[in-house]
Write a protein that holds these residues in place. Structure first.
Motif, PDB file in Angstrom:
ATOM      1  N   ILE A  86      29.887  27.881  31.427  1.00  0.00           N
ATOM      2  CA  ILE A  86      31.006  28.806  31.592  1.00  0.00           C
ATOM      3  C   ILE A  86      30.553  30.207  31.176  1.00  0.00           C
ATOM      4  CG2 ILE A  86      33.370  29.326  30.886  1.00  0.00           C
ATOM      5  CD1 ILE A  86      33.357  26.243  29.951  1.00  0.00           C
ATOM      6  N   PHE A  87      30.656  31.136  32.076  1.00  0.00           N
ATOM      7  CA  PHE A  87      30.336  32.527  31.737  1.00  0.00           C
ATOM      8  C   PHE A  87      31.520  33.126  30.984  1.00  0.00           C
ATOM      9  CE2 PHE A  87      30.473  37.084  32.576  1.00  0.00           C
ATOM     10  CZ  PHE A  87      29.177  37.471  32.226  1.00  0.00           C
ATOM     11  N   VAL A  88      31.249  33.700  29.808  1.00  0.00           N
ATOM     12  CA  VAL A  88      32.313  34.285  28.989  1.00  0.00           C
ATOM     13  C   VAL A  88      32.588  35.716  29.454  1.00  0.00           C
ATOM     14  CG1 VAL A  88      33.003  35.008  26.674  1.00  0.00           C
ATOM     15  CG2 VAL A  88      31.778  32.849  26.998  1.00  0.00           C
ATOM     16  N   ASN A  89      33.794  35.943  29.964  1.00  0.00           N
ATOM     17  CA  ASN A  89      34.228  37.287  30.331  1.00  0.00           C
ATOM     18  C   ASN A  89      34.800  37.977  29.090  1.00  0.00           C
ATOM     19  OD1 ASN A  89      34.096  37.303  33.480  1.00  0.00           O
ATOM     20  ND2 ASN A  89      35.048  35.343  32.929  1.00  0.00           N
ATOM     21  N   VAL A  90      34.741  39.296  29.076  1.00  0.00           N
ATOM     22  CA  VAL A  90      35.238  40.031  27.917  1.00  0.00           C
ATOM     23  C   VAL A  90      36.108  41.203  28.364  1.00  0.00           C
ATOM     24  CG1 VAL A  90      33.238  39.446  26.488  1.00  0.00           C
ATOM     25  CG2 VAL A  90      33.229  41.572  27.802  1.00  0.00           C
ATOM     26  N   ASP A  91      37.041  41.569  27.506  1.00  0.00           N
ATOM     27  CA  ASP A  91      37.761  42.823  27.653  1.00  0.00           C
ATOM     28  C   ASP A  91      37.207  43.719  26.554  1.00  0.00           C
ATOM     29  OD1 ASP A  91      40.590  43.956  28.897  1.00  0.00           O
ATOM     30  OD2 ASP A  91      40.066  44.791  26.942  1.00  0.00           O
ATOM     31  N   SER A 102      33.946  45.197  31.299  1.00  0.00           N
ATOM     32  CA  SER A 102      35.231  44.503  31.417  1.00  0.00           C
ATOM     33  C   SER A 102      35.590  44.187  32.862  1.00  0.00           C
ATOM     34  CB  SER A 102      36.338  45.360  30.786  1.00  0.00           C
ATOM     35  OG  SER A 102      36.152  45.494  29.407  1.00  0.00           O
ATOM     36  N   GLU A 103      35.062  44.967  33.802  1.00  0.00           N
ATOM     37  CA  GLU A 103      35.440  44.750  35.204  1.00  0.00           C
ATOM     38  C   GLU A 103      34.837  43.476  35.787  1.00  0.00           C
ATOM     39  OE1 GLU A 103      31.953  47.680  35.015  1.00  0.00           O
ATOM     40  OE2 GLU A 103      33.873  47.360  34.010  1.00  0.00           O
ATOM     41  N   LEU A 104      33.945  42.868  35.054  1.00  0.00           N
ATOM     42  CA  LEU A 104      33.316  41.634  35.526  1.00  0.00           C
ATOM     43  C   LEU A 104      34.219  40.457  35.189  1.00  0.00           C
ATOM     44  CD1 LEU A 104      30.796  40.295  36.741  1.00  0.00           C
ATOM     45  CD2 LEU A 104      29.837  40.195  34.439  1.00  0.00           C
ATOM     46  N   ASN A 105      34.632  39.678  36.204  1.00  0.00           N
ATOM     47  CA  ASN A 105      35.464  38.497  35.955  1.00  0.00           C
ATOM     48  C   ASN A 105      34.875  37.302  36.698  1.00  0.00           C
ATOM     49  OD1 ASN A 105      36.100  39.283  38.511  1.00  0.00           O
ATOM     50  ND2 ASN A 105      38.324  39.183  38.241  1.00  0.00           N
ATOM     51  N   ALA A 106      33.669  36.945  36.275  1.00  0.00           N
ATOM     52  CA  ALA A 106      32.914  35.891  36.955  1.00  0.00           C
ATOM     53  C   ALA A 106      33.418  34.507  36.575  1.00  0.00           C
ATOM     54  CB  ALA A 106      31.438  36.027  36.608  1.00  0.00           C
ATOM     55  N   SER A 128      44.034  38.498  38.078  1.00  0.00           N
ATOM     56  CA  SER A 128      43.135  38.115  39.165  1.00  0.00           C
ATOM     57  C   SER A 128      42.313  36.901  38.781  1.00  0.00           C
ATOM     58  CB  SER A 128      42.222  39.295  39.521  1.00  0.00           C
ATOM     59  OG  SER A 128      41.214  38.907  40.426  1.00  0.00           O
ATOM     60  N   LEU A 129      41.849  36.886  37.535  1.00  0.00           N
ATOM     61  CA  LEU A 129      41.056  35.750  37.055  1.00  0.00           C
ATOM     62  C   LEU A 129      41.884  34.470  37.074  1.00  0.00           C
ATOM     63  CD1 LEU A 129      38.236  35.130  35.670  1.00  0.00           C
ATOM     64  CD2 LEU A 129      39.446  35.355  33.506  1.00  0.00           C
ATOM     65  N   PHE A 130      43.142  34.539  36.622  1.00  0.00           N
ATOM     66  CA  PHE A 130      43.998  33.355  36.588  1.00  0.00           C
ATOM     67  C   PHE A 130      44.298  32.842  37.993  1.00  0.00           C
ATOM     68  CE2 PHE A 130      46.010  35.601  32.691  1.00  0.00           C
ATOM     69  CZ  PHE A 130      44.871  35.349  31.963  1.00  0.00           C
ATOM     70  N   ARG A 131      44.626  33.774  38.904  1.00  0.00           N
ATOM     71  CA  ARG A 131      44.999  33.358  40.250  1.00  0.00           C
ATOM     72  C   ARG A 131      43.834  32.676  40.971  1.00  0.00           C
ATOM     73  NH1 ARG A 131      47.786  38.265  39.887  1.00  0.00           N
ATOM     74  NH2 ARG A 131      46.036  39.393  40.829  1.00  0.00           N
ATOM     75  N   ARG A 132      42.629  33.153  40.752  1.00  0.00           N
ATOM     76  CA  ARG A 132      41.460  32.552  41.399  1.00  0.00           C
ATOM     77  C   ARG A 132      41.274  31.111  40.964  1.00  0.00           C
ATOM     78  NH1 ARG A 132      36.610  36.293  40.044  1.00  0.00           N
ATOM     79  NH2 ARG A 132      35.475  34.683  41.190  1.00  0.00           N
ATOM     80  N   LEU A 133      41.545  30.833  39.683  1.00  0.00           N
ATOM     81  CA  LEU A 133      41.421  29.466  39.201  1.00  0.00           C
ATOM     82  C   LEU A 133      42.590  28.610  39.666  1.00  0.00           C
ATOM     83  CD1 LEU A 133      40.069  30.032  35.612  1.00  0.00           C
ATOM     84  CD2 LEU A 133      38.994  28.660  37.372  1.00  0.00           C
TER      85      LEU A 133
END
Length: 463
Positions: free
Chosen positions: A207-212, A224-228, A273-278
């Protein structure tokens, strides 16, 4: 050796919709203790209180030491059935500089390591460290409360000096777990390196950890713009705050991440966006992020000295709790700093504290921090020195001293025999009556606090 955890497959099974788990990095954060937990709440009761408000926690103490299985069992007993523990893997596995004394004693003996030696993360050493973690992870597995293992890498782990393949051994040994990888060097996700990094993590189902994070292009700040998304079941998001200056120059964890998310911002669209993709994939996912303790209403203003003391504690408490060293070493270093803080050695206090800490093989950073407490109580020092002078004079001569006028004393006065004998020597002797008890008390209190912070709870009593 390969660790197994069958509950992970069950926890990751596809479900209708998505599930967001919200939690913090540690439930014993000083901010929580100061601002959120009810006053006078026992440390033993904090986890159960925390679990009434959050659905998961990221255990921070496991970064420094292997938890006792009995303690982990107590964690499970005092939390709801659906509560989740994410475990931060030991710093040895994440390419942080690790002294041997932070390894389990049995492993130190097996590897024949000196306590102050630096440990090389060789395959055999990583294998043994994961084996030491196995009993505690098994307790969480049986209770169905084990979430994600977090591999939080050092900023020094950069593509210029390292290869992602160096993580292969740790990821292979933990492949039956859900493992989240948090990179802390921006160069891993810049330009053409980005796809190579994501492919490496994706191919291992990690799991890639995204950050704010702050909007600064510093090498230690991930964008922060990365939401992999590299794992179809789980996403992991950590909130680091938006204060660029504090993040880069802060001398403590509390200072670096001290930021209140109080207003709606563009990042909410980013997270959505991250939530909707999942959710479109129909899988269960977790959002694990660190939040600051809720603030209580401000009380009446404190007196100036107490304000300065509070600021000092806020600035240094978390640093002392998170130094990569043993509780004994941190406590002894703090005691040495406090000892010299009460002596009339003025300009030499910090250097002497660090030097003595080095001689006694204790933590030099803790010694340097503790001696600065002298700066907080500076207005009281003339009275303290006068008391020390009277006590020392009486101890040396058996009589009360005549009242003298103490002016500014410099380091050169130590070389003047008359000033030294009449003033400095009695004050130095008298300071021992205050410095020694203060140092002993500091050692006992600091060792208890650091041990408790590392264990995330009190020892378990067995019948």
């Amino acid at each position: 050796m390969r660790l197994r955890c069958d509950v992970i497959a069950k926890a990751s099974a596809p479900k209708q919709g998505g599930k967001i788990l919200v939690g913090t990095a540690s439930w014993s954060d000083p901010g929580f203790v100061e601002f959120w937990y009810p006053k006078k709440m026992r440390p033993a009761d904090r986890l159960s209180w925390y679990a009434q408000h959050f659905t998961m926690v990221e255990v921070n103490s496991t970064f420094y030491s292997v938890p006792d299985p009995m303690l982990v069992r107590r964690w499970c007993d005092v939390t709801p059935q659906d509560f989740v523990f994410n475990i931060k893997l030991h710093q040895l596995l994440s390419h942080h500089s690790t002294p041997a004394k932070l390894l389990p004693p049995a492993l130190q003996k097996k590897l024949r390591l000196e306590k102050n030696a630096k440990v090389v993360p060789a395959t055999a050493t990583i294998n043994e460290m994961l084996r030491a973690f196995a009993p505690s992870l098994e307790v969480l597995r049986r209770a169905e409360k084990l979430g994600v293992l977090l591999l939080q890498l050092s900023p020094a782990f950069s593509p210029r000096k390292h290869e992602l393949s160096e993580l292969e051994n740790a990821l292979q040994l933990t492949r039956d777990f859900r493992v989240a990888v948090e990179l802390r060097n921006r160069n891993w996700v810049e330009a053409e390196q980005l796809e190579k990094t994501l492919d490496f993590i994706r191919e291992r189902n990690a799991i890639f950890v995204n950050v704010d994070a702050p909007p600064e292009k510093h090498f230690t700040i991930m964008p922060s713009e990365l939401n992999a998304i590299t794992n179809s079941d789980t996403a992991y998001l950590r909130l680091h705050g938006r204060d660029s200056r504090a993040y880069i120059t802060g001398k403590s964890v509390a200072a670096r991440f001290n930021y209140n998310f109080t207003q709606r911002s563009d990042s909410e669209k980013h997270w959505g966006s991250l939530f909707r993709r999942l959710r479109r994939r129909g899988n269960c996912f977790e959002l694990g992020y660190r939040v600051e303790a809720p603030r209580s209403p401000a009380g009446p203003p404190l007196p100036g000295p107490l304000v300065r003391l509070k600021r000092w504690l806020a600035a240094h408490h978390m640093t002392l709790m998170t130094i990569a060293d043993t509780p004994h070493s941190i406590a002894l270093g703090s005691a040495i700093g406090i000892f010299f803080g009460f002596t009339p050695l003025w300009t030499m206090k910090t250097l002497l504290s660090i030097g003595v800490a080095w001689v006694f093989k204790s933590n030099k950073v803790a010694a340097a921090i503790a001696v600065t407490l002298h700066d907080i109580i500076l207005p009281l020092m003339p009275a303290i020195f006068w008391w020390e002078y009277k006590v020392g004079y009486y101890a040396l001569h058996g009589a009360q001293p005549r009242r003298i006028r103490i002016g500014h004393v410099t380091i050169w006065d130590y070389l003047h025999s008359d000033v030294f004998v009449r003033l400095i020597w009695p004050t130095l002797v008298g300071s021992l009556f205050l410095a020694i008890p203060s140092a002993i008390a500091t050692y006992l209190v600091m060792r208890m606090l650091v041990s408790r912070a590392r264990s995330e709870g009190p020892p378990v009593r067995t019948s």
